[in-house]
Structure formats: structure tokens, C-alpha cells
Motif scaffolding. Structure first.
Motif, PDB file in Angstrom:
ATOM      1  N   CYS A   1      29.929  54.213  31.245  1.00  0.00           N
ATOM      2  CA  CYS A   1      31.283  53.636  31.168  1.00  0.00           C
ATOM      3  C   CYS A   1      31.345  52.127  31.332  1.00  0.00           C
ATOM      4  CB  CYS A   1      32.174  54.276  32.240  1.00  0.00           C
ATOM      5  SG  CYS A   1      32.416  56.046  32.023  1.00  0.00           S
ATOM      6  N   GLY A   2      30.258  51.488  31.704  1.00  0.00           N
ATOM      7  CA  GLY A   2      30.297  50.054  31.916  1.00  0.00           C
ATOM      8  C   GLY A   2      30.708  49.699  33.329  1.00  0.00           C
ATOM      9  N   ASP A   3      31.137  48.430  33.523  1.00  0.00           N
ATOM     10  CA  ASP A   3      31.507  47.987  34.864  1.00  0.00           C
ATOM     11  C   ASP A   3      32.949  48.380  35.163  1.00  0.00           C
ATOM     12  OD1 ASP A   3      33.080  46.207  33.422  1.00  0.00           O
ATOM     13  OD2 ASP A   3      31.800  44.473  33.821  1.00  0.00           O
ATOM     14  N   LYS A   4      33.453  47.940  36.316  1.00  0.00           N
ATOM     15  CA  LYS A   4      34.794  48.371  36.721  1.00  0.00           C
ATOM     16  C   LYS A   4      35.842  47.936  35.709  1.00  0.00           C
ATOM     17  CE  LYS A   4      38.241  48.149  40.391  1.00  0.00           C
ATOM     18  NZ  LYS A   4      38.610  47.628  41.728  1.00  0.00           N
ATOM     19  N   GLU A   5      35.722  46.745  35.181  1.00  0.00           N
ATOM     20  CA  GLU A   5      36.695  46.267  34.199  1.00  0.00           C
ATOM     21  C   GLU A   5      36.732  47.185  32.985  1.00  0.00           C
ATOM     22  OE1 GLU A   5      37.074  42.296  31.461  1.00  0.00           O
ATOM     23  OE2 GLU A   5      36.896  42.034  33.631  1.00  0.00           O
ATOM     24  N   ASP A   6      35.555  47.615  32.533  1.00  0.00           N
ATOM     25  CA  ASP A   6      35.484  48.529  31.397  1.00  0.00           C
ATOM     26  C   ASP A   6      36.106  49.883  31.740  1.00  0.00           C
ATOM     27  OD1 ASP A   6      34.080  46.675  29.790  1.00  0.00           O
ATOM     28  OD2 ASP A   6      32.178  47.265  30.708  1.00  0.00           O
ATOM     29  N   ILE A   7      35.863  50.360  32.964  1.00  0.00           N
ATOM     30  CA  ILE A   7      36.390  51.659  33.384  1.00  0.00           C
ATOM     31  C   ILE A   7      37.909  51.621  33.452  1.00  0.00           C
ATOM     32  CG2 ILE A   7      36.481  53.318  35.282  1.00  0.00           C
ATOM     33  CD1 ILE A   7      33.549  52.456  35.922  1.00  0.00           C
ATOM     34  N   VAL A   8      38.440  50.555  34.048  1.00  0.00           N
ATOM     35  CA  VAL A   8      39.896  50.407  34.117  1.00  0.00           C
ATOM     36  C   VAL A   8      40.491  50.409  32.709  1.00  0.00           C
ATOM     37  CG1 VAL A   8      41.785  48.856  34.749  1.00  0.00           C
ATOM     38  CG2 VAL A   8      39.880  49.205  36.333  1.00  0.00           C
TER      39      VAL A   8
ATOM     40  N   MET B   1      43.120  40.671  42.009  1.00  0.00           N
ATOM     41  CA  MET B   1      42.893  41.650  40.956  1.00  0.00           C
ATOM     42  C   MET B   1      42.582  40.929  39.654  1.00  0.00           C
ATOM     43  SD  MET B   1      45.470  44.581  39.552  1.00  0.00           S
ATOM     44  CE  MET B   1      45.343  45.515  41.049  1.00  0.00           C
ATOM     45  N   SER B   2      41.567  41.413  38.927  1.00  0.00           N
ATOM     46  CA  SER B   2      41.204  40.770  37.674  1.00  0.00           C
ATOM     47  C   SER B   2      42.211  41.103  36.600  1.00  0.00           C
ATOM     48  CB  SER B   2      39.810  41.239  37.230  1.00  0.00           C
ATOM     49  OG  SER B   2      39.877  42.570  36.775  1.00  0.00           O
ATOM     50  N   ARG B   3      42.124  40.387  35.468  1.00  0.00           N
ATOM     51  CA  ARG B   3      43.122  40.555  34.428  1.00  0.00           C
ATOM     52  C   ARG B   3      43.095  41.950  33.836  1.00  0.00           C
ATOM     53  NH1 ARG B   3      40.477  40.542  29.614  1.00  0.00           N
ATOM     54  NH2 ARG B   3      38.471  39.501  29.518  1.00  0.00           N
ATOM     55  N   SER B   4      41.967  42.687  33.974  1.00  0.00           N
ATOM     56  CA  SER B   4      41.910  44.021  33.384  1.00  0.00           C
ATOM     57  C   SER B   4      42.428  45.091  34.317  1.00  0.00           C
ATOM     58  CB  SER B   4      40.480  44.376  32.993  1.00  0.00           C
ATOM     59  OG  SER B   4      39.722  44.596  34.147  1.00  0.00           O
ATOM     60  N   GLU B   5      42.635  44.776  35.576  1.00  0.00           N
ATOM     61  CA  GLU B   5      43.030  45.797  36.540  1.00  0.00           C
ATOM     62  C   GLU B   5      44.537  46.003  36.494  1.00  0.00           C
ATOM     63  OE1 GLU B   5      39.343  44.649  39.446  1.00  0.00           O
ATOM     64  OE2 GLU B   5      41.332  44.743  40.313  1.00  0.00           O
ATOM     65  N   VAL B   6      44.936  46.668  35.446  1.00  0.00           N
ATOM     66  CA  VAL B   6      46.320  46.975  35.160  1.00  0.00           C
ATOM     67  C   VAL B   6      47.148  45.724  35.046  1.00  0.00           C
ATOM     68  CG1 VAL B   6      48.318  48.273  35.861  1.00  0.00           C
ATOM     69  CG2 VAL B   6      46.097  49.170  36.280  1.00  0.00           C
ATOM     70  N   SER B   7      46.647  44.765  34.306  1.00  0.00           N
ATOM     71  CA  SER B   7      47.429  43.561  34.073  1.00  0.00           C
ATOM     72  C   SER B   7      48.300  43.685  32.846  1.00  0.00           C
ATOM     73  CB  SER B   7      46.493  42.358  33.907  1.00  0.00           C
ATOM     74  OG  SER B   7      45.684  42.510  32.779  1.00  0.00           O
ATOM     75  N   GLN B   8      48.050  44.706  32.004  1.00  0.00           N
ATOM     76  CA  GLN B   8      48.787  44.738  30.753  1.00  0.00           C
ATOM     77  C   GLN B   8      49.071  46.164  30.318  1.00  0.00           C
ATOM     78  OE1 GLN B   8      46.277  42.555  28.133  1.00  0.00           O
ATOM     79  NE2 GLN B   8      46.354  40.759  29.391  1.00  0.00           N
ATOM     80  N   LEU B   9      50.157  46.718  30.715  1.00  0.00           N
ATOM     81  CA  LEU B   9      50.654  47.968  30.159  1.00  0.00           C
ATOM     82  C   LEU B   9      51.890  47.629  29.328  1.00  0.00           C
ATOM     83  CD1 LEU B   9      50.525  50.542  33.083  1.00  0.00           C
ATOM     84  CD2 LEU B   9      49.255  50.669  30.975  1.00  0.00           C
ATOM     85  N   PRO B  10      52.034  48.129  28.113  1.00  0.00           N
ATOM     86  CA  PRO B  10      51.154  49.068  27.480  1.00  0.00           C
ATOM     87  C   PRO B  10      50.045  48.445  26.661  1.00  0.00           C
ATOM     88  CG  PRO B  10      53.054  48.781  26.121  1.00  0.00           C
ATOM     89  CD  PRO B  10      53.252  47.890  27.335  1.00  0.00           C
TER      90      PRO B  10
ATOM     91  N   GLY C   1      44.676  53.118  44.577  1.00  0.00           N
ATOM     92  CA  GLY C   1      44.995  51.909  43.835  1.00  0.00           C
ATOM     93  C   GLY C   1      43.763  51.362  43.141  1.00  0.00           C
ATOM     94  N   ILE C   2      43.977  50.547  42.136  1.00  0.00           N
ATOM     95  CA  ILE C   2      42.857  50.021  41.368  1.00  0.00           C
ATOM     96  C   ILE C   2      42.095  48.956  42.133  1.00  0.00           C
ATOM     97  CG2 ILE C   2      42.284  48.646  39.310  1.00  0.00           C
ATOM     98  CD1 ILE C   2      44.358  50.249  37.800  1.00  0.00           C
ATOM     99  N   ALA C   3      42.808  48.048  42.780  1.00  0.00           N
ATOM    100  CA  ALA C   3      42.137  46.942  43.469  1.00  0.00           C
ATOM    101  C   ALA C   3      41.230  47.442  44.595  1.00  0.00           C
ATOM    102  CB  ALA C   3      43.168  45.967  44.023  1.00  0.00           C
ATOM    103  N   ARG C   4      41.630  48.545  45.242  1.00  0.00           N
ATOM    104  CA  ARG C   4      40.872  49.057  46.391  1.00  0.00           C
ATOM    105  C   ARG C   4      39.754  50.003  45.990  1.00  0.00           C
ATOM    106  NH1 ARG C   4      45.749  50.461  50.730  1.00  0.00           N
ATOM    107  NH2 ARG C   4      46.930  48.541  50.399  1.00  0.00           N
ATOM    108  N   THR C   5      39.686  50.360  44.750  1.00  0.00           N
ATOM    109  CA  THR C   5      38.669  51.303  44.286  1.00  0.00           C
ATOM    110  C   THR C   5      37.424  50.561  43.822  1.00  0.00           C
ATOM    111  OG1 THR C   5      40.296  52.965  43.600  1.00  0.00           O
ATOM    112  CG2 THR C   5      38.129  53.068  42.568  1.00  0.00           C
ATOM    113  N   ALA C   6      36.273  50.956  44.358  1.00  0.00           N
ATOM    114  CA  ALA C   6      34.994  50.384  43.954  1.00  0.00           C
ATOM    115  C   ALA C   6      34.291  51.341  42.992  1.00  0.00           C
ATOM    116  CB  ALA C   6      34.108  50.139  45.169  1.00  0.00           C
ATOM    117  N   VAL C   7      33.357  50.811  42.234  1.00  0.00           N
ATOM    118  CA  VAL C   7      32.593  51.630  41.309  1.00  0.00           C
ATOM    119  C   VAL C   7      31.874  52.747  42.056  1.00  0.00           C
ATOM    120  CG1 VAL C   7      30.648  51.641  39.703  1.00  0.00           C
ATOM    121  CG2 VAL C   7      32.331  49.806  39.588  1.00  0.00           C
ATOM    122  N   GLY C   8      31.374  52.434  43.258  1.00  0.00           N
ATOM    123  CA  GLY C   8      30.699  53.452  44.054  1.00  0.00           C
ATOM    124  C   GLY C   8      31.612  54.611  44.421  1.00  0.00           C
TER     125      GLY C   8
END
Length: 221
Positions: free
Chosen positions: A78-85, A1-10, A54-61
Motif C-alpha cells: 500500500c505504500g507509506d501513510k500518505e498513500d494509504i490515506v 497533519m500532512s496535505r494528504s491526511e484528509v485535506s481534500q474531500l471529495p 483519527g488519521i493524525a493519531r494513526t501510525a503505519v504500525g
């Protein structure tokens, strides 16, 4: 999972720290504007996919299909997946603080506001659909990264929240210190609940806050 895929709440993601800081400051000053309707529909679809899979399993498609748009349209809006997340998490966090502001505004002092903010935060941690999905589908990343108190922008976010809670007896720097402790406690109890000190209901959480959090808050002045 990339750093944007729920790596930092809040604190959300590195790229969206400025955005959420701006949104929350608009909230504090009462100038928050409505989200673009078309974009909101796309983010609704993304949120539904994240909750379902889940975020990791969800694709832009997957998001595009649920929203009924093409992938190029989704990218354009909305941009790419990182932007959407990032956008989904910013929106969820901002909506939480809008609800919190309505609950906290009638309370007369910082201690009461701190207790109720802690109760609301723990309730969200227990019950929020996105948090539950992260626990189920992205457990390893969730336990490692949720409430990343060392994330970029974390201190700025604390300062914004402190503005909602502070009063004459508890200036913003003191509330910020108390919030830092409260969020660290929240992350600990969220990942590793305690049978000896339960926070599984609002009543238990409120009792915990009164017994343990308020003395910390007083010490932070």
C-alpha cells in the motif's frame, strides 16, 4: 497533519486525483472492476484505525498490527501513510458514488437527481464514520480543509459527477456549475449547521434543496 491526511474531500489528495477521476469515469461507463482482495483487507484495517483514533493519531504500525501483517508487507502492498490515506479516501468516495448511481439511475430528470444527490451527500456528511472521526479527532484540519473547493482536480471531479446528473435540459457545464454551488453549501452547513435552515434529516435536506438549491440550478443553465 500532512496535505494528504484528509485535506481534500471529495477531491481527496493531489496524488490521487487522477486515480479517483479514472475510477469514477469507469463507474459512469460501467467498467469498474473489483478491488484486489489482499489490498482491500489492508485498507479495511486502515479505515478501522482512522475511525477509532483519527488519521493524525494513526501510525503505519497500528494499521499493520490490526491487519496482522508486518510493516514491510504493508509498505509493499500500500505504500507509506500518505498513500494509504489516499487509497482509503479514494475507495470511500468511489463507494459513495456507486451507491449514488444506484439511487439516481431510476430518476427521470436532472433536478430530481440533483436533489437526491444533495440529500445523500448531506447524509454522508452527518453519518459517515470517517467524517465523524475527523470531526472528533482532527477537528482543526477538518474545519479548515474538508471540501477544499480550491484543491487540484476539483473541477475535473465535478465534471465526472455532472455526467451522472445531466440530461437534455441540463447539460454537463450547467450541472457542473450547480454542483459547485451545492458542494460549497454542503461544506458550510457541515462545519456550521444552521438552526434557521436545518439540514439535520433527509426530509429537511430535501426541503432545503427544493427551496434553495433548485433555483440556483435553474439559474446555472
Amino acid at each position: 497533519m500532512s496535505r494528504s491526511e484528509v485535506s481534500q474531500l471529495p477531491a481527496v489528495t493531489i496524488g490521487s486525483v487522477v486515480e479517483i477521476d479514472s475510477l469514477l469515469r469507469q463507474l459512469v461507463t460501467g467498467t469498474l472492476s473489483d478491488t484486489n482482495v489482499a489490498t482491500a483487507h489492508l485498507l479495511d484495517a486502515a479505515r478501522e484505525e482512522f475511525v477509532a483514533h483519527g488519521i493524525a493519531r494513526t501510525a503505519v504500525g497500528d494499521i499493520a498490527r490490526r491487519a496482522g501483517v508486518s510493516r514491510p508487507t504493508l509498505y509493499r502492498k500500500c505504500g507509506d501513510k500518505e498513500d494509504i490515506v489516499a487509497a482509503v479516501l479514494v475507495r470511500e468516495t468511489t463507494e459513495f458514488f456507486m451507491r449514488a448511481q444506484a439511487v439516481l439511475a431510476p430518476l427521470s430528470n436532472a433536478e430530481d437527481r440533483m436533489v437526491e444527490a444533495f440529500v445523500m451527500g448531506m447524509r454522508e456528511a452527518r453519518d459517515h464514520p470517517l467524517v465523524l472521526a475527523l470531526k472528533e479527532f482532527d477537528a482543526e484540519s477538518f474545519s479548515r480543509n474538508v471540501f477544499d473547493v480550491n484543491a487540484s482536480g476539483y473541477q475535473g471531479l465535478l465534471a465526472v459527477i455532472a455526467e451522472l446528473l445531466a440530461d437534455e435540459d441540463y447539460p454537463v457545464p450547467a450541472v457542473k456549475r450547480a454542483l459547485d454551488l451545492a458542494l460549497r453549501l454542503t461544506s458550510t452547513f457541515l462545519v456550521n449547521p444552521s438552526a434557521l435552515v436545518p439540514t439535520d434529516t433527509d426530509e429537511n435536506t430535501r426541503e432545503f434543496a427544493g427551496r434553495y438549491l433548485l433555483p440556483l440550478m435553474r439559474a446555472a443553465r
